[in-house]
Structures are given as C-alpha cells and as structure tokens.
Design an enzyme around this catalytic site. Structure first.
Site, PDB file in Angstrom:
ATOM      1  N   LYS A  10       0.824  -1.207   0.000  1.00  0.00           N
ATOM      2  CA  LYS A  10       0.000   0.000   0.000  1.00  0.00           C
ATOM      3  C   LYS A  10       0.860   1.259   0.000  1.00  0.00           C
ATOM      4  O   LYS A  10       2.066   1.220   0.303  1.00  0.00           O
ATOM      5  CB  LYS A  10      -0.920   0.028   1.226  1.00  0.00           C
ATOM      6  CG  LYS A  10      -0.197  -0.020   2.573  1.00  0.00           C
ATOM      7  CD  LYS A  10       0.383   1.279   3.026  1.00  0.00           C
ATOM      8  CE  LYS A  10       1.219   1.079   4.231  1.00  0.00           C
ATOM      9  NZ  LYS A  10       2.274   2.080   4.430  1.00  0.00           N
ATOM     10  N   GLY A 142      10.209  -3.184   5.563  1.00  0.00           N
ATOM     11  CA  GLY A 142      10.568  -2.005   6.355  1.00  0.00           C
ATOM     12  C   GLY A 142      10.733  -0.753   5.524  1.00  0.00           C
ATOM     13  O   GLY A 142      11.509   0.133   5.872  1.00  0.00           O
ATOM     14  N   GLY A 144       7.918   1.066   4.161  1.00  0.00           N
ATOM     15  CA  GLY A 144       6.749   1.952   4.183  1.00  0.00           C
ATOM     16  C   GLY A 144       5.669   1.575   3.182  1.00  0.00           C
ATOM     17  O   GLY A 144       4.683   2.285   3.027  1.00  0.00           O
ATOM     18  N   LEU A 145       5.854   0.419   2.490  1.00  0.00           N
ATOM     19  CA  LEU A 145       4.875  -0.009   1.490  1.00  0.00           C
ATOM     20  C   LEU A 145       3.972  -1.122   2.019  1.00  0.00           C
ATOM     21  O   LEU A 145       3.327  -1.828   1.251  1.00  0.00           O
ATOM     22  CB  LEU A 145       5.598  -0.451   0.210  1.00  0.00           C
ATOM     23  CG  LEU A 145       6.403   0.638  -0.511  1.00  0.00           C
ATOM     24  CD1 LEU A 145       7.025   0.080  -1.794  1.00  0.00           C
ATOM     25  CD2 LEU A 145       5.541   1.869  -0.827  1.00  0.00           C
ATOM     26  N   GLY A 146       3.961  -1.285   3.347  1.00  0.00           N
ATOM     27  CA  GLY A 146       3.017  -2.227   3.948  1.00  0.00           C
ATOM     28  C   GLY A 146       3.404  -3.683   3.824  1.00  0.00           C
ATOM     29  O   GLY A 146       2.545  -4.561   3.714  1.00  0.00           O
ATOM     30  N   SER A 147       4.708  -3.990   3.868  1.00  0.00           N
ATOM     31  CA  SER A 147       5.115  -5.398   3.732  1.00  0.00           C
ATOM     32  C   SER A 147       4.571  -6.231   4.884  1.00  0.00           C
ATOM     33  O   SER A 147       4.143  -7.376   4.699  1.00  0.00           O
ATOM     34  CB  SER A 147       6.645  -5.508   3.682  1.00  0.00           C
ATOM     35  OG  SER A 147       7.238  -5.209   4.941  1.00  0.00           O
ATOM     36  N   GLU A 194      -0.561  -7.804  12.780  1.00  0.00           N
ATOM     37  CA  GLU A 194       0.092  -6.499  12.702  1.00  0.00           C
ATOM     38  C   GLU A 194       0.419  -5.951  14.100  1.00  0.00           C
ATOM     39  O   GLU A 194       1.428  -5.273  14.293  1.00  0.00           O
ATOM     40  CB  GLU A 194      -0.809  -5.487  11.979  1.00  0.00           C
ATOM     41  CG  GLU A 194      -0.694  -5.514  10.472  1.00  0.00           C
ATOM     42  CD  GLU A 194       0.492  -4.694   9.968  1.00  0.00           C
ATOM     43  OE1 GLU A 194       1.615  -5.236   9.946  1.00  0.00           O
ATOM     44  OE2 GLU A 194       0.310  -3.528   9.614  1.00  0.00           O
ATOM     45  N   ASP A 205      -3.172  -0.278   7.381  1.00  0.00           N
ATOM     46  CA  ASP A 205      -2.358  -1.044   6.437  1.00  0.00           C
ATOM     47  C   ASP A 205      -3.014  -2.374   6.087  1.00  0.00           C
ATOM     48  O   ASP A 205      -3.147  -2.731   4.911  1.00  0.00           O
ATOM     49  CB  ASP A 205      -0.968  -1.293   7.039  1.00  0.00           C
ATOM     50  CG  ASP A 205      -0.155  -0.013   7.151  1.00  0.00           C
ATOM     51  OD1 ASP A 205       1.008  -0.098   7.593  1.00  0.00           O
ATOM     52  OD2 ASP A 205      -0.677   1.058   6.806  1.00  0.00           O
TER      53      ASP A 205
HETATM   54  N1  LIG Z   1       7.308 -11.537   3.542  1.00  0.00           N
HETATM   55  C1  LIG Z   1       7.538 -11.458   4.862  1.00  0.00           C
HETATM   56  N2  LIG Z   1       7.861 -12.584   5.550  1.00  0.00           N
HETATM   57  C2  LIG Z   1       8.093 -12.531   6.893  1.00  0.00           C
HETATM   58  N3  LIG Z   1       8.039 -11.391   7.629  1.00  0.00           N
HETATM   59  C3  LIG Z   1       7.726 -10.260   6.972  1.00  0.00           C
HETATM   60  C4  LIG Z   1       7.463 -10.223   5.574  1.00  0.00           C
HETATM   61  N4  LIG Z   1       7.202  -8.919   5.229  1.00  0.00           N
HETATM   62  C5  LIG Z   1       7.287  -8.199   6.363  1.00  0.00           C
HETATM   63  N5  LIG Z   1       7.596  -8.983   7.403  1.00  0.00           N
HETATM   64  C6  LIG Z   1       7.778  -8.566   8.805  1.00  0.00           C
HETATM   65  O1  LIG Z   1       7.430  -7.181   8.900  1.00  0.00           O
HETATM   66  C7  LIG Z   1       8.597  -6.419   9.246  1.00  0.00           C
HETATM   67  C8  LIG Z   1       8.571  -5.080   8.494  1.00  0.00           C
HETATM   68  O2  LIG Z   1       7.413  -4.434   8.958  1.00  0.00           O
HETATM   69  P1  LIG Z   1       7.377  -2.849   9.168  1.00  0.00           P
HETATM   70  O3  LIG Z   1       5.977  -2.541   9.579  1.00  0.00           O
HETATM   71  O4  LIG Z   1       8.484  -2.417  10.039  1.00  0.00           O
HETATM   72  O5  LIG Z   1       7.657  -2.283   7.708  1.00  0.00           O
HETATM   73  P2  LIG Z   1       6.634  -2.157   6.492  1.00  0.00           P
HETATM   74  O6  LIG Z   1       5.358  -2.868   6.813  1.00  0.00           O
HETATM   75  O7  LIG Z   1       7.349  -2.612   5.281  1.00  0.00           O
HETATM   76  O8  LIG Z   1       6.410  -0.582   6.435  1.00  0.00           O
HETATM   77  P3  LIG Z   1       5.095   0.255   6.895  1.00  0.00           P
HETATM   78  O9  LIG Z   1       4.522  -0.493   8.083  1.00  0.00           O
HETATM   79  O10 LIG Z   1       5.623   1.597   7.277  1.00  0.00           O
HETATM   80  O11 LIG Z   1       4.182   0.252   5.719  1.00  0.00           O
HETATM   81  C9  LIG Z   1       9.765  -7.298   8.831  1.00  0.00           C
HETATM   82  O12 LIG Z   1      10.926  -6.954   9.601  1.00  0.00           O
HETATM   83  C10 LIG Z   1       9.252  -8.688   9.195  1.00  0.00           C
HETATM   84  O13 LIG Z   1       9.326  -8.917  10.599  1.00  0.00           O
HETATM   85  C1  LIG Z   2       2.727   4.809  10.635  1.00  0.00           C
HETATM   86  C2  LIG Z   2       1.368   4.175  10.403  1.00  0.00           C
HETATM   87  O1  LIG Z   2       0.351   5.168  10.512  1.00  0.00           O
HETATM   88  C3  LIG Z   2       1.261   3.612   8.996  1.00  0.00           C
HETATM   89  C4  LIG Z   2       2.372   2.690   8.643  1.00  0.00           C
HETATM   90  O2  LIG Z   2       2.252   2.265   7.289  1.00  0.00           O
HETATM   91  C5  LIG Z   2       1.167   3.079  11.460  1.00  0.00           C
HETATM   92  C6  LIG Z   2      -0.277   2.571  11.513  1.00  0.00           C
HETATM   93  O3  LIG Z   2      -1.200   3.318  11.151  1.00  0.00           O
HETATM   94  O4  LIG Z   2      -0.450   1.392  11.934  1.00  0.00           O
HETATM   95 MG   LIG Z   3       4.206  -2.478   8.508  1.00  0.00          MG
END
Ligand SMILES: Nc1ncnc2c1ncn2[C@@H]1O[C@H](COP(=O)(O)OP(=O)(O)OP(=O)(O)O)[C@@H](O)[C@H]1O
Ligand SMILES: C[C@@](O)(CCO)CC(=O)[O-]
Ligand SMILES: [Mg+2]
Length: 388
Positions: A10, A142, A144-147, A194, A205
């Site tokens: 996202k 990690g 910011g694209l909602g992994s 989450e 997200d």
């Molecule tokens: N494909 C995956 N397999 C296993 N764990 C994952 C996977 N994708 C994400 N994760 C878990 O989520 C963590 C990253 O989540 P984080 O919320 O910090 O970043 P993001 O979701 O990419 O960014 P944001 O939440 O800002 O959109 C990873 O360190 C891991 O623990």
């Molecule tokens: C930073 C934040 O607002 C969005 C992260 O993609 C955290 C959340 O809403 O869960």
């Molecule tokens: Mg995340």
C-alpha cells in the site's frame, strides 16, 4: 490440502501516524504483492509432523516439530478460527522462545516479529497441524509499502481458506475473492498479526491490503474512494531501513511530552485528509480543472509532509528526495512510517515523460530506487491446489 493467497502492499497518501491517534488517513493498494502458499499434511503424509516456514526472498527456512509447538502452546491445540484473538503478553513470551530456538541471523533480526506473527496466526487459526508455508514478496521489508500488513493478510487468508471458518469453492480455477463477511474475518486476524509487528497499529495497512482500492480510514472505519483524478505517483525507496514499531512509539512518546501541540498537529492532518478525499472524488470536467486539482493535492501533500516533520519521523534521505524533486517543481511526501523508507512524488497529468525520466535518473544517481506502481487495485485473493 493446499491454498495460495496474495495480498497487495500500500501507499498512504495522507494521515500516516496521525491515524494512530484518531485522525483520518487516505491509503491505496499498489500492484506489488506478498504471496503465501500453504500446504497442510495429513498425519501420515508428513513423517516428522513438522511445521515449516520458508521465506524465499531472504532465503531463510524455519521448522518446528508439531509436538514442540503443542508442548509450548498447549492452550492453542483447539483453534478459534472464527474468533480473532490478540496475542497476550504471556503467549508472546512462549512464542518468543519458539522463535529464539531458530537462531535467526543478526542481519535478519527484524524478521523475529514476522515469525512470531506467523506462529500466532497459524496456531490460533489452524491449531497444531503439520504444514509447509512458503512466502514470496515483491515488497521491500521495512520501507513503508506495507510489507508487514501484506504478509499478515496473505497468511490469514491462506489459513482461513483451509479452515472451517469461511466458505469458498475449493474447485474454483484461478484467483478467487472472499465474501465481504469473510474479508472482515481475514482483516481482523491480520490486524492481530500487525499488532505483534507494529506494536500499536491503526489497522489502515491491513485494511487496505485486505479490501484493496483507495480508502479513507478513521478509528477502524473505512470508506471506499472513487478517484476522478488519474493519480500517478512516483515511489522512491531511499533504501534506509527502519522499524515502524519504533517510529510509531516515538510519535506516541512525543505526544505524551507535548499533548496540546500534537493534538493540533493531528487535527490539522485530519483536515488535510478530509479535504484530499473531497478533491480526489470531485467531478473533473476538463484538463484545466484537473491541473487546478493537482495543484491543491500538491499543496496538501506539502502541508502533510511538514506535519510529519513535526511528529519527528523525517530523515535526511527523505529531505534529499524532497529537494531533488523540487528542482523539477514536483511535490513529495514520505509514505508509511517514515524515518527513511519510501517517498511519494505526485506526477501531474501534463508532465512530459522526458521530465519523469530525468527525475528518476536524478534520484537513482543518489542511490535511491524508483518505481511507478499501479494504485487502487484489488485486495487479497485466494486460489487452490496450484490452479493457475
Ligand atoms: N514476507 C515477509 N515474511 C516474513 N516477515 C515479513 C514479511 N514482510 C514483512 N515482514 C515482517 O514485517 C517487518 C517489516 O514491517 P514494518 O511494519 O516495520 O515495515 P513495512 O510494513 O514494510 O512498512 P510500513 O509499516 O511503514 O508500511 C519485517 O521486519 C518482518 O518482521
Ligand atoms: C505509521 C502508520 O500510521 C502507517 C504505517 O504504514 C502506522 C499505523 O497506522 O499502523
Ligand atoms: Mg508495517
């Protein structure tokens, strides 16, 4: 039995972090996906009765004898797939021990949260059955694209698809969408995952990864947005890793130190999101109107970026993207938790492709990674038994 689920990442157009504190935010799915393949074994099939998690993108495999999980989590031997439940601090400790045993390499330490979320969702939804789970993803971790959300949504969807909690046509060929009721259940389980990864997530997200499209989100309530504008967004990954849980906690700590000032910041973000939603959905009779509306969008993005700076989630790498795109009179804002990660740049409808190419070349010369993702596509989907 086998099922494969895929869930999108996202972007957040406005309202990140403030949405955790009750403001409105706007998010959209992007056409980058996490895919989870789940195969459940009957007792005789999987000799060692193992639960195996394969993370293909980081080339790491984790494996537990089912008996070990049953011994560590005895209360979870009977699944509660229809009743999403938070992982208690007591269960978190028991799960942490199971993760600890896997000796995750230091370089991948951040994965511990994802593996913990996996164990909680697997045991809570399916109980302690032998299974192999294979995960692949287009999404940078990690960034910011909602992994994390895409991982939790795809995992919850695959587990629920093979549980008795949802009703799906197992003989359907190709990708299948859940019913609205079942999507709600997927989303609620994904939110529990989450919480393990994000600490105190708003739910935006996992919601936009579950339902797809473009949504406004406030205090757990979503509504679908039908854009009348051809929103074209350049996504720049600064490649600066960061942890959403820590960034979200940092904003909460600043709010405790400056409650009135931060309340004003969150209120301003709420207004920006509501105004953005009206502009994006208002009728666009002609090109002039589109250009005028894009100018308003750019101004609101700039204001939101300034307020994110107030929240303390900026970063030098983000500033570099802002300054670089400003040279081309383009407006950018961080997306997701900030502190590095990804930045959005609005590409106006009338912007020449040659200029877009120059902007991308300039950003990539800084070591950043650029992509123009499709936004607002479908949410989570499921398919069975390896059907195409
Ligand atoms: N494909 C995956 N397999 C296993 N764990 C994952 C996977 N994708 C994400 N994760 C878990 O989520 C963590 C990253 O989540 P984080 O919320 O910090 O970043 P993001 O979701 O990419 O960014 P944001 O939440 O800002 O959109 C990873 O360190 C891991 O623990
Ligand atoms: C930073 C934040 O607002 C969005 C992260 O993609 C955290 C959340 O809403 O869960
Ligand atoms: Mg995340």
């Amino acid at each position: 039995m086998e099922a494969t689920a895929r869930a999108p990442g996202k972007i957040i157009l406005s309202g990140e972090h403030a949405v955790v504190h009750g403001s409105t935010a706007i998010a959209a799915s992007i056409n980058l996906y996490t895919q989870v393949n789940l195969r459940i074994f009957d007792d005789h099939e999987n000799g060692d009765r193992l639960l195996t998690l394969q993370l293909k993108d980081v080339e790491l495999d984790f494996s537990w004898p089912v008996g070990r999980i049953r011994e560590a989590l005895p209360e979870l031997s009977t699944p509660s797939s229809s009743s999403p439940t938070a992982c208690s601090p007591q269960f978190m400790k028991l799960i942490a021990a199971l993760v600890e045993e896997q000796d995750i390499p230091e370089a991948n330490a951040g994965l511990a949260a994802g593996v913990s979320a996996f164990l909680w969702l697997y045991a809570s939804i399916l109980g302690c059955k032998p299974a192999t789970v294979i995960v692949t993803s287009d999404l940078p971790f990690g960034a910011g694209l909602g992994s994390s959300a895409a991982f939790c949504v795809a995992l919850s969807a695959a587990l629920l698809a093979l549980s008795d909690a949802v009703s799906l046509d197992l003989n359907h060929q190709g990708w299948l969408t859940f019913s609205e009721t079942d999507l709600e259940l997927v989303n609620r389980w994904a939110f529990e995952g989450e919480k393990i990864i994000h600490g105190k997530p708003s739910g935006i997200d996992n919601t936009v990864s579950t339902f797809g499209n473009m949504i406004t989100f406030k205090l757990g309530n979503l509504s679908c947005i039908k854009p009348t504008l051809p929103l074209r967004m350049l996504i720049t990954n600064t490649r600066v890793g960061r942890n959403t849980k820590a960034l979200v906690a940092g904003v909460s700590e600043r709010t405790l130190r400056h409650p009135d000032a931060m309340a004003s910041v969150f209120s301003a973000v709420d207004s920006i999101s509501r105004e953005l939603s009206v502009i994006i959905q208002s009728p666009a009779p002609d090109d002039l109107a589109i250009t005028e509306k894009e100018a308003k969008l750019e101004e609101l993005m700039e204001m939101n970026q300034g307020l994110l700076q107030c929240m303390g989630v900026g970063h030098a790498s983000i500033e570099t993207v802002l300054q670089t795109t400003l040279k081309y009179k383009l407006t950018s804002k961080l997306t997701g938790a900030g502190g590095g990660g990804c930045v959005l740049t609005l590409l106006p409808t009338l912007l020449a492709t040659s200029v877009v190419d120059k902007v991308i070349a300039d950003l990539e010369s800084c070591g950043f990674q650029c992509l123009i993702a499709g936004i607002g596509g479908k949410g989570v989907e499921i398919r069975f038994n390896g059907s195409p």
